[in-house]
Design an enzyme around this catalytic site. Structure first.
Site, PDB file in Angstrom:
ATOM      1  N   PRO A   1       0.868  -1.265  -0.100  1.00 20.08           N
ATOM      2  CA  PRO A   1      -0.105  -0.129  -0.052  1.00 20.08           C
ATOM      3  C   PRO A   1       0.883   1.176  -0.212  1.00 20.08           C
ATOM      4  CG  PRO A   1      -0.146  -1.108   2.224  1.00 20.08           C
ATOM      5  CD  PRO A   1       0.498  -1.848   1.294  1.00 20.08           C
TER       6      PRO A   1
ATOM      7  N   GLU B   1       1.765  -8.528   8.545  1.00 21.50           N
ATOM      8  CA  GLU B   1       2.180  -7.134   8.702  1.00 21.50           C
ATOM      9  C   GLU B   1       3.029  -6.629   7.463  1.00 21.50           C
ATOM     10  OE1 GLU B   1       0.764  -4.940  10.609  1.00 21.50           O
ATOM     11  OE2 GLU B   1      -0.515  -6.502  11.547  1.00 21.50           O
TER      12      GLU B   1
ATOM     13  N   ARG C   1      -5.345  -7.417 -20.777  1.00 20.38           N
ATOM     14  CA  ARG C   1      -6.173  -6.410 -21.495  1.00 20.38           C
ATOM     15  C   ARG C   1      -5.677  -5.704 -22.845  1.00 20.38           C
ATOM     16  NH1 ARG C   1     -11.439  -6.150 -20.188  1.00 20.38           N
ATOM     17  NH2 ARG C   1     -11.659  -4.186 -21.188  1.00 20.38           N
TER      18      ARG C   1
ATOM     19  N   ASP D   1     -12.266   1.707 -23.499  1.00 23.15           N
ATOM     20  CA  ASP D   1     -12.460   1.724 -22.059  1.00 23.15           C
ATOM     21  C   ASP D   1     -12.363   3.043 -21.348  1.00 23.15           C
ATOM     22  OD1 ASP D   1     -12.974  -1.098 -21.925  1.00 23.15           O
ATOM     23  OD2 ASP D   1     -11.157  -1.682 -21.539  1.00 23.15           O
TER      24      ASP D   1
HETATM   25  C1  LIG Z   1      -2.094  -6.230   5.696  1.00 21.13           C
HETATM   26  S1  LIG Z   1      -0.861  -5.733   4.198  1.00 21.13           S
HETATM   27  C2  LIG Z   1       0.388  -4.737   5.327  1.00 21.13           C
HETATM   28  C3  LIG Z   1       0.194  -3.497   5.247  1.00 21.13           C
HETATM   29  C4  LIG Z   1       1.437  -2.785   5.922  1.00 21.13           C
HETATM   30  N1  LIG Z   1       1.340  -3.143   7.340  1.00 21.13           N
HETATM   31  C5  LIG Z   1       0.898  -1.248   5.881  1.00 21.13           C
HETATM   32  O1  LIG Z   1       0.386  -0.708   6.474  1.00 21.13           O
HETATM   33  O2  LIG Z   1       1.700  -0.705   4.951  1.00 21.13           O
HETATM   34  C6  LIG Z   1      -0.139  -7.393   3.871  1.00 21.13           C
HETATM   35  C7  LIG Z   1       0.138  -7.169   2.361  1.00 21.13           C
HETATM   36  O3  LIG Z   1      -0.960  -6.988   1.519  1.00 21.13           O
HETATM   37  C8  LIG Z   1      -0.666  -6.453   0.291  1.00 21.13           C
HETATM   38  N2  LIG Z   1      -1.511  -4.908   0.210  1.00 21.13           N
HETATM   39  C9  LIG Z   1      -2.370  -4.588   1.109  1.00 21.13           C
HETATM   40  N3  LIG Z   1      -2.706  -3.545   0.518  1.00 21.13           N
HETATM   41  C10 LIG Z   1      -2.306  -3.289  -0.677  1.00 21.13           C
HETATM   42  C11 LIG Z   1      -2.316  -2.342  -1.669  1.00 21.13           C
HETATM   43  N4  LIG Z   1      -3.361  -1.040  -1.470  1.00 21.13           N
HETATM   44  N5  LIG Z   1      -1.760  -2.379  -2.996  1.00 21.13           N
HETATM   45  C12 LIG Z   1      -0.683  -3.300  -3.061  1.00 21.13           C
HETATM   46  N6  LIG Z   1      -0.605  -4.352  -2.201  1.00 21.13           N
HETATM   47  C13 LIG Z   1      -1.350  -4.152  -0.721  1.00 21.13           C
HETATM   48  C14 LIG Z   1       0.958  -6.088   0.494  1.00 21.13           C
HETATM   49  O4  LIG Z   1       1.800  -6.939  -0.368  1.00 21.13           O
HETATM   50  C15 LIG Z   1       1.225  -6.142   1.882  1.00 21.13           C
HETATM   51  O5  LIG Z   1       2.561  -6.637   2.386  1.00 21.13           O
END
Ligand SMILES: C[S@@+](CC[C@H](N)C(=O)[O-])C[C@H]1O[C@@H](n2cnc3c(N)ncnc32)[C@H](O)[C@@H]1O
Length: 255
Positions: free
Chosen positions: A88, A116, A153, A168
């Site tokens: 994220p 996490e 796509r 699109d």
């Molecule tokens: C619960 S999340 C960890 C979030 C992290 N503690 C943070 O707040 O940045 C677990 C995993 O989900 C994936 N993930 C979660 N949200 C994402 C997003 N918006 N975009 C891409 N990957 C995401 C990532 O690979 C991440 O390591």
């Protein structure tokens, strides 16, 4: 185009890949996805991929060794690839980035975190962090699939009708126009007459105008660098809306 996905839930990825546009593209051989189970790159009996965080706190952190071992194995073929950490905290994914990946990369390696997240030192082994939006998912698998689907796509031959990707949302800088199919009338709502007229020139103009209307209503931030023709249509649309607002019969745009 090839995609490689590194995950502790290969079946989540594999299930999606069997269906629809992506499934067809894989069957045709115009795209390829290889899924790696991270646990195959652990060295202990329990195939453990996580541990407690240094410094304390809630949750578990994914350990770096299995990712490092997997990346070493994947990269041993010497093929150039872009390694993407799904997070994220990364650059926000968009149609523009999908096009960029399609044009510039032959192989994308997508790393899915869980818990996490992954030990920070993973960043030394990736080319880029990508986020699919400002929200937190439980794992990177959905994000990997979002990237795979949107890039596939764009591959010629992936869609039944290649023109449909061009039309699109976001492809031309604005949102798509409204689509209708049978029945002609449903619960008192009629398909716009123009779509039944058979006049293709007028239909094209109507669709352009409605695409601009959708964009003006929901994503006015996209309305930049319009062509002179699109600008003219937008101005007409704005004066129509203003007139209706003054007459009290139209809701103002959202933003
Ligand atoms: C619960 S999340 C960890 C979030 C992290 N503690 C943070 O707040 O940045 C677990 C995993 O989900 C994936 N993930 C979660 N949200 C994402 C997003 N918006 N975009 C891409 N990957 C995401 C990532 O690979 C991440 O390591």
């Amino acid at each position: 185009m090839k995609f490689e996905v590194l995950t502790i839930f290969p079946e989540v990825i594999e299930c999606y890949l069997k269906h629809g546009v992506v499934g067809r593209a894989l069957n045709k051989g115009i795209a390829e996805v290889k899924v790696y189970n991270l646990r195959d790159f652990t060295t202990d009996r329990h195939r453990k991929v996580d541990d407690y965080p240094y410094g304390g706190g809630a949750g578990m952190v994914m350990q770096i060794e299995p990712f490092y071992n997997a990346l070493r194995h994947i990269k041993s073929d010497g093929i150039p690839r872009k390694v993407i950490l799904l997070s994220p905290q990364g650059r926000r994914f968009s149609q523009r980035i999908a096009k960029e990946f399609y044009k510039e990369e032959k192989t994308l390696t997508l790393i899915c975190g869980r818990y996490e997240g992954i030990d920070e030192r993973i960043k030394a082994f990736v080319d880029e962090e990508i986020s699919i939006g400002d929200y937190v998912l439980s794992g990177g698998e959905l994000a990997a699939l979002v990237i795979i689907d949107s890039v596939v796509r764009l591959i010629p031959g992936a869609l039944g009708d290649e023109l449909s990707a061009e039309e699109d949302s976001f492809m031309k800088g604005f949102l798509d126009y409204p689509h209708y199919t049978r029945p002609e009338e449903f619960e008192g709502m009629r398909v716009p007459d123009i779509l039944l007229s058979g006049d293709h020139k007028k239909i094209a103009l109507w669709r352009k105008k409605e695409a601009l209307r959708n964009t003006l209503k929901n994503r006015p931030d996209l309305l930049k660098n319009l062509s002179a023709e699109d600008m003219k249509i937008l101005k007409e649309l704005c004066s129509e809306i203003n007139k209706k607002i003054l007459e009290g019969v139209h809701e103002p745009v959202n933003n």
